[in-house]
Scaffold this motif. Structure first.
Motif, PDB file in Angstrom:
ATOM      1  N   LEU A   1       0.858  -1.189   0.000  1.00  0.00           N
ATOM      2  CA  LEU A   1       0.000   0.000   0.000  1.00  0.00           C
ATOM      3  C   LEU A   1       0.885   1.226   0.000  1.00  0.00           C
ATOM      4  O   LEU A   1       1.816   1.316   0.805  1.00  0.00           O
ATOM      5  CB  LEU A   1      -0.833   0.036   1.282  1.00  0.00           C
ATOM      6  N   ASN A   2       0.593   2.173  -0.880  1.00  0.00           N
ATOM      7  CA  ASN A   2       1.408   3.378  -0.980  1.00  0.00           C
ATOM      8  C   ASN A   2       0.557   4.576  -0.573  1.00  0.00           C
ATOM      9  O   ASN A   2      -0.398   4.914  -1.268  1.00  0.00           O
ATOM     10  CB  ASN A   2       1.880   3.527  -2.441  1.00  0.00           C
ATOM     11  N   GLY A   3       0.874   5.174   0.560  1.00  0.00           N
ATOM     12  CA  GLY A   3       0.085   6.325   0.994  1.00  0.00           C
ATOM     13  C   GLY A   3       0.780   7.116   2.079  1.00  0.00           C
ATOM     14  O   GLY A   3       1.811   6.690   2.609  1.00  0.00           O
ATOM     15  N   VAL A   4       0.196   8.278   2.408  1.00  0.00           N
ATOM     16  CA  VAL A   4       0.838   9.156   3.388  1.00  0.00           C
ATOM     17  C   VAL A   4      -0.114   9.712   4.433  1.00  0.00           C
ATOM     18  O   VAL A   4       0.320  10.413   5.341  1.00  0.00           O
ATOM     19  CB  VAL A   4       1.542  10.343   2.711  1.00  0.00           C
ATOM     20  N   THR A   5      -1.410   9.448   4.304  1.00  0.00           N
ATOM     21  CA  THR A   5      -2.323   9.973   5.322  1.00  0.00           C
ATOM     22  C   THR A   5      -3.014   8.801   6.011  1.00  0.00           C
ATOM     23  O   THR A   5      -3.269   7.775   5.380  1.00  0.00           O
ATOM     24  CB  THR A   5      -3.416  10.877   4.703  1.00  0.00           C
ATOM     25  N   PRO A   6      -3.327   8.950   7.297  1.00  0.00           N
ATOM     26  CA  PRO A   6      -3.966   7.839   8.000  1.00  0.00           C
ATOM     27  C   PRO A   6      -5.479   7.847   7.781  1.00  0.00           C
ATOM     28  O   PRO A   6      -6.259   7.839   8.715  1.00  0.00           O
ATOM     29  CB  PRO A   6      -3.598   8.106   9.466  1.00  0.00           C
ATOM     30  N   GLY A   7      -5.925   7.864   6.518  1.00  0.00           N
ATOM     31  CA  GLY A   7      -7.358   7.948   6.213  1.00  0.00           C
ATOM     32  C   GLY A   7      -8.018   6.586   6.133  1.00  0.00           C
ATOM     33  O   GLY A   7      -7.421   5.558   6.439  1.00  0.00           O
ATOM     34  N   GLY A   8      -9.290   6.594   5.672  1.00  0.00           N
ATOM     35  CA  GLY A   8     -10.059   5.364   5.594  1.00  0.00           C
ATOM     36  C   GLY A   8      -9.458   4.340   4.637  1.00  0.00           C
ATOM     37  O   GLY A   8      -9.735   3.148   4.732  1.00  0.00           O
ATOM     38  N   TRP A   9      -8.619   4.802   3.728  1.00  0.00           N
ATOM     39  CA  TRP A   9      -8.039   3.889   2.747  1.00  0.00           C
ATOM     40  C   TRP A   9      -7.235   2.769   3.382  1.00  0.00           C
ATOM     41  O   TRP A   9      -7.053   1.726   2.784  1.00  0.00           O
ATOM     42  CB  TRP A   9      -7.169   4.683   1.761  1.00  0.00           C
ATOM     43  N   VAL A  10      -6.748   3.002   4.615  1.00  0.00           N
ATOM     44  CA  VAL A  10      -5.897   1.965   5.210  1.00  0.00           C
ATOM     45  C   VAL A  10      -6.667   0.667   5.465  1.00  0.00           C
ATOM     46  O   VAL A  10      -6.073  -0.392   5.630  1.00  0.00           O
ATOM     47  CB  VAL A  10      -5.192   2.430   6.514  1.00  0.00           C
ATOM     48  N   ASP A  11      -8.019   0.761   5.445  1.00  0.00           N
ATOM     49  CA  ASP A  11      -8.806  -0.464   5.622  1.00  0.00           C
ATOM     50  C   ASP A  11      -8.537  -1.463   4.499  1.00  0.00           C
ATOM     51  O   ASP A  11      -8.826  -2.650   4.633  1.00  0.00           O
ATOM     52  CB  ASP A  11     -10.302  -0.141   5.655  1.00  0.00           C
ATOM     53  N   TYR A  12      -7.993  -0.965   3.394  1.00  0.00           N
ATOM     54  CA  TYR A  12      -7.677  -1.882   2.301  1.00  0.00           C
ATOM     55  C   TYR A  12      -6.607  -2.887   2.702  1.00  0.00           C
ATOM     56  O   TYR A  12      -6.453  -3.926   2.066  1.00  0.00           O
ATOM     57  CB  TYR A  12      -7.267  -1.117   1.042  1.00  0.00           C
ATOM     58  N   ALA A  13      -5.866  -2.553   3.756  1.00  0.00           N
ATOM     59  CA  ALA A  13      -4.892  -3.539   4.243  1.00  0.00           C
ATOM     60  C   ALA A  13      -5.629  -4.817   4.638  1.00  0.00           C
ATOM     61  O   ALA A  13      -5.161  -5.927   4.369  1.00  0.00           O
ATOM     62  CB  ALA A  13      -4.133  -2.969   5.433  1.00  0.00           C
ATOM     63  N   ARG A  14      -6.800  -4.654   5.250  1.00  0.00           N
ATOM     64  CA  ARG A  14      -7.563  -5.837   5.648  1.00  0.00           C
ATOM     65  C   ARG A  14      -8.052  -6.605   4.404  1.00  0.00           C
ATOM     66  O   ARG A  14      -8.042  -7.833   4.367  1.00  0.00           O
ATOM     67  CB  ARG A  14      -8.745  -5.454   6.531  1.00  0.00           C
ATOM     68  N   ALA A  15      -8.464  -5.839   3.390  1.00  0.00           N
ATOM     69  CA  ALA A  15      -8.914  -6.499   2.154  1.00  0.00           C
ATOM     70  C   ALA A  15      -7.753  -7.293   1.541  1.00  0.00           C
ATOM     71  O   ALA A  15      -7.951  -8.381   1.006  1.00  0.00           O
ATOM     72  CB  ALA A  15      -9.445  -5.463   1.172  1.00  0.00           C
ATOM     73  N   MET A  16      -6.548  -6.752   1.650  1.00  0.00           N
ATOM     74  CA  MET A  16      -5.376  -7.489   1.133  1.00  0.00           C
ATOM     75  C   MET A  16      -5.161  -8.757   1.947  1.00  0.00           C
ATOM     76  O   MET A  16      -4.869  -9.821   1.400  1.00  0.00           O
ATOM     77  CB  MET A  16      -4.118  -6.608   1.213  1.00  0.00           C
ATOM     78  N   GLN A  17      -5.285  -8.614   3.241  1.00  0.00           N
ATOM     79  CA  GLN A  17      -5.140  -9.799   4.102  1.00  0.00           C
ATOM     80  C   GLN A  17      -6.183 -10.848   3.716  1.00  0.00           C
ATOM     81  O   GLN A  17      -5.866 -12.028   3.574  1.00  0.00           O
ATOM     82  CB  GLN A  17      -5.313  -9.381   5.563  1.00  0.00           C
ATOM     83  N   ASP A  18      -7.426 -10.404   3.513  1.00  0.00           N
ATOM     84  CA  ASP A  18      -8.497 -11.344   3.159  1.00  0.00           C
ATOM     85  C   ASP A  18      -8.233 -11.996   1.801  1.00  0.00           C
ATOM     86  O   ASP A  18      -8.653 -13.121   1.556  1.00  0.00           O
ATOM     87  CB  ASP A  18      -9.858 -10.628   3.140  1.00  0.00           C
ATOM     88  N   ALA A  19      -7.540 -11.264   0.927  1.00  0.00           N
ATOM     89  CA  ALA A  19      -7.233 -11.824  -0.398  1.00  0.00           C
ATOM     90  C   ALA A  19      -6.046 -12.780  -0.338  1.00  0.00           C
ATOM     91  O   ALA A  19      -5.656 -13.341  -1.354  1.00  0.00           O
ATOM     92  CB  ALA A  19      -6.952 -10.692  -1.381  1.00  0.00           C
ATOM     93  N   GLY A  20      -5.446 -12.930   0.834  1.00  0.00           N
ATOM     94  CA  GLY A  20      -4.389 -13.936   0.998  1.00  0.00           C
ATOM     95  C   GLY A  20      -2.987 -13.382   1.159  1.00  0.00           C
ATOM     96  O   GLY A  20      -2.019 -14.155   1.183  1.00  0.00           O
ATOM     97  N   ALA A  21      -2.852 -12.051   1.280  1.00  0.00           N
ATOM     98  CA  ALA A  21      -1.504 -11.489   1.451  1.00  0.00           C
ATOM     99  C   ALA A  21      -0.866 -12.064   2.715  1.00  0.00           C
ATOM    100  O   ALA A  21      -1.490 -12.094   3.777  1.00  0.00           O
ATOM    101  CB  ALA A  21      -1.573  -9.969   1.544  1.00  0.00           C
ATOM    102  N   ALA A  22       0.384 -12.503   2.584  1.00  0.00           N
ATOM    103  CA  ALA A  22       1.091 -13.068   3.741  1.00  0.00           C
ATOM    104  C   ALA A  22       1.509 -11.962   4.700  1.00  0.00           C
ATOM    105  O   ALA A  22       1.754 -12.203   5.885  1.00  0.00           O
ATOM    106  CB  ALA A  22       2.320 -13.822   3.260  1.00  0.00           C
ATOM    107  N   ALA A  23       1.626 -10.748   4.181  1.00  0.00           N
ATOM    108  CA  ALA A  23       2.026  -9.574   4.966  1.00  0.00           C
ATOM    109  C   ALA A  23       1.659  -8.343   4.152  1.00  0.00           C
ATOM    110  O   ALA A  23       1.286  -8.451   2.977  1.00  0.00           O
ATOM    111  CB  ALA A  23       3.536  -9.604   5.236  1.00  0.00           C
TER     112      ALA A  23
END
Ligand SMILES: Cc1cc2nc3c(=O)[nH]c(=O)nc-3n(C[C@H](O)[C@H](O)[C@H](O)COP(=O)(O)O)c2cc1C
Length: 336
Positions: free
Chosen positions: A108-130
């Motif tokens: 994930l490439n970003g600089v503000t702690p906005g709502g977009w960081v929830d996409y980290a969870r979507a990545m985890q759900d898609a199988g990202a190991a980290a």
């Protein structure tokens, strides 16, 4: 030869990791990297701008109808329009995870702690190991204080850590007044890995056309010196795993990063230059060097040239600088 490595708690078959690049934009590309032998693949980054753009489009759709879409689009930088959106990214991630045996890390490439960081969870759900957080931030506003810049890093990391259970690495820039303290703060805030360093793509200037030219230049081995110095200094001083990125062109560059104390060594430019199969050449060269030097495992050599815990780090740095200048003054470069 035993190359197996632990990175942020992930068991890797070796310490060579393909860092984000266009090579990981397709499942086939990820498969080629895995077949060439890398220990893990970090996918190219999903940008905050893309995520915010998609959210704005959704809001527009709900509020005002399709005719105002173009207005919403114009709020975001061009990169967001050129890159595939989050749905495409998550689908690629899911298919890549299914296609290869090695861990696939989302970025994930970003600089503000906005709502977009929830996409980290979507990545985890898609199988990202980290998750690798690429905090690509150049504070162009000259009134922004150093402490604010640092706090942004902590805030983004904290938000992402709250959203996922998989390990989170932070890819950071070297441009802090005290890079070491920043690393310690990220470590304390829960970073599982520190990726040293982000390589900013600074625009060039074309003096004939009188324009500024955005360019992407591939790296050279000499650029590895800065991250290597910091890895040597941070080894044993942070709990987080240390990942080296920048300037891996030859097997010797991999060896040098490991000797300095890197847990894993990442490569992009060399794979873009020579093709994904070049990973096998880097790994074969690493094994051959270990054999020549009598190292049976990567653990035997990792960090043996790091700065020993308890050493006076500032004096160490200063001593290297002073002695290098002394040698230069007495040698080919003439008096300074
Ligand atoms: C064409 C290109 C695209 C890149 N895209 C990304 C990206 O999407 N996310 C990211 O974190 N780094 C990206 N990087 C940076 C690389 O992952 C890597 O950190 C950097 O190139 C330094 O490593 P190297 O010297 O082995 O190339 C990109 C680099 C290049 C050259």
């Amino acid at each position: 030869m035993e190359l197996s490595t632990n990175y942020m708690g992930l068991a890797l078959r070796n310490p060579l990791v393909a860092s984000p690049s266009p090579l990981s934009k397709t499942v086939d590309g990820v498969r080629q990297l895995a077949e060439a032998g890398v220990g893990a693949v970090v996918l190219y980054s999903l940008f905050e701008e893309q995520l915010r753009r998609e959210a704005a489009l959704d809001a527009e759709l709900a509020d005002a109808g399709a005719e105002r879409f173009s207005e919403a689009l114009s709020y975001f930088p061009e990169v967001a329009e050129e890159e595939p959106g989050p749905r495409v990214y998550l689908s690629l991630l899911e298919r890549a995870v299914a296609a290869v045996e090695v861990p696939v890390i989302g970025s994930l490439n970003g600089v503000t702690p906005g709502g977009w960081v929830d996409y980290a969870r979507a990545m985890q759900d898609a199988g990202a190991a980290a998750i690798e957080l690429n905090i690509y931030y150049l504070p162009g506003d000259t009134h922004t204080s150093g402490r604010d810049v640092e706090q942004r890093h902590i805030d983004v990391l904290t938000r992402v850590k709250d959203a996922v259970t998989v390990p989170v690495a932070v890819k950071l820039a070297p441009y802090f007044s005290s890079t070491g303290e920043m690393a310690l703060r990220l470590d304390e805030a829960g970073a599982d890995g520190l990726v040293l360093f982000n390589r900013f793509l600074q625009p060039d200037i074309d003096p004939d056309r009188l324009t500024s030219v955005p360019t992407v230049e591939l790296s050279s081995s000499a650029e590895a010196r800065l991250p290597r110095t910091w890895i040597a200094l941070l080894r044993g001083r942070v709990r987080a795993s240390l990942a080296a990125t920048t300037g891996v062109e030859a097997p010797a560059d991999v060896a040098k990063y490991l000797l300095a104390g890197a847990d894993v060594v990442m490569t992009t430019s060399a794979l873009l230059r020579h093709g994904p199969a070049y990973a096998a050449i880097l790994l074969d060269g690493l094994s051959a060097w270990m054999d020549r030097k009598g190292f049976a495992t990567v653990d035997d050599l990792r960090g043996i040239l790091s700065v020993a815990p308890g050493a006076d780090e500032a004096a160490y740095e200063r001593a290297g600088y002073v002695s290098a200048l002394r040698d230069a003054n007495s040698g080919a470069y003439g008096p300074w």
